[in-house]
Structures are given as C-alpha cells and as structure tokens.
Write a protein that holds these residues in place. Structure first.
Motif: not given
Length: 213
Positions: A101-109, A122-136
């Motif tokens: 739930e904490s991760y979910r809130a962070g992802i939605e932020s 046109s970034l691949p989904a894996s790179r989107t998560w790895r380079a953009v979403v998850l670090p934040q």
C-alpha cells in the motif's frame, strides 16, 4: 526482593540470544516484505483485470486477518518445516501487504505528465518503471517502509505462538525458572527500546531530508 541486579546479569546472555532471533526475524522479514510488497504493488498496476483482482483480494485477506492466526495455520499445515523459517516467512508476507500500500501511494504520486511523457517517447514499459516511476516512488515510500520495519520488530513476540524463542519468550522462560519476572521483562523492554527508538529517530530524520527533494 522486588529487584535483583544479580538476576539481571544472569538473564542478560539468555535475553541477548533471544534478541538475536528477534533481530534475524525482523531483518529477513523486512527484506521479504519490501521485495514482495513492491511486486504486489506493481502487479496491481500492470496485470490484466482478473489477475489484478485475485492479487488484490489475496493481499487484502492476508492484511485483514490476525498475524498470530496466520502463524498458527502455516505452522500446523507445514509440520516438517522449521518454526523459525515459518515465522520469518509468514511475518514477511503479512507485512508485504502493508508495504504494498505504501508503494502504491508512491507510484500514484508520480505526476501524470511523466507517465504521458514516457508514452510520447515510446519507452518500453520495463524502462518506464525502472528509470522513471520506481526511483520517485521509492523515494516517497522509504520512511513508511522504515516505520513498518519497526512495527514488525515489535510484533516478533507473536512468534511465541509457534514456539520460536525470541526476546519476550526468553524473558518469560527465565522468569519462570528463577521467579524473576520483573527483572526479565524490564530488561526485555529496555532492549526493545534501545533498538527501536534510535531507529525511529533515524526514520524521522530521513523523512525530513527526503521532503526537501
């Protein structure tokens, strides 16, 4: 006598051994919870709706049922497995549902514009998560994950239900053998305080530091 320093000195080695088990359960359980919780949060975003619903209801069931009931159920189900292994695994999975739930809130932020930018590029989904979403998302969730780790540390006494001799059980056993419950449980409480209070301070400082970024 209400208090005996001799009993305190006698109890300390036994309680420190119990604390070692408590610390082991907390550290390994936190690693399980942090990794599994991240997978649960991501699965709830990327899986097809039927599978997403299954993950949601399973995690909700685990999160809403008492930890001690889960420990006893798995302990009697898997009779050939070490009680400590069961305890660490169950407590890790239990807290994974909270960390998710904490991760979910962070992802939605993560701002919607950044999701749109990754699509435009046109970034691949894996790179989107790895380079953009998850670090934040991880930066936003680290303090709450730390709080859950402290909560897990304080919940390790539930392991007594499956005969794991952690810190509190060690204190109970020493008190029963020597009729020194006051010394044993006071010392156990001080050990818990000495371990959890500095950790809570570090988490608050980390939270304040991350708030400035």
């Amino acid at each position: 006598m209400i208090w005996s320093w001799e009993r305190v000195v006698e109890a300390l080695p036994l309680l420190l051994e119990g604390f070692r088990i408590t610390l082991l359960a907390t550290v390994v359980g936190t690693l399980i919870a942090a990794v599994l919780g991240l997978f649960i949060a991501v699965f709830k975003r990327v899986l097809p709706t039927p599978l997403r619903q299954i993950v949601h209801w399973v995690s909700e069931f685990i999160r809403m049922t008492p930890l001690v009931v889960q420990l006893l159920f798995v302990y009697y189900l898997l009779t050939g497995v070490s009680a400590l292994v069961i305890g660490i695994t169950v407590i890790g999975i239990h807290y994974a549902t909270y960390m998710a739930e904490s991760y979910r809130a962070g992802i939605e932020s993560v701002p919607k514009g950044q999701w749109e930018a990754t699509v435009a590029l046109s970034l691949p989904a894996s790179r989107t998560w790895r380079a953009v979403v998850l670090p934040q998302a991880l930066r936003a969730t680290i303090p709450s994950l730390g709080n859950y780790a402290v909560a897990m540390f304080k919940d390790t006494p539930f392991l007594f239900a499956i005969s794991v001799v952690e810190l509190v059980t060690s204190a109970q056993q020493f008190g029963a053998r020597n009729f020194a419950y006051t010394e044993a449980f006071t010392l156990a409480g001080l050990i818990f305080l000495a371990a959890s209070y500095p950790t809570s301070i570090l988490i608050r400082r980390l939270e304040k530091r991350l708030a400035h970024y």
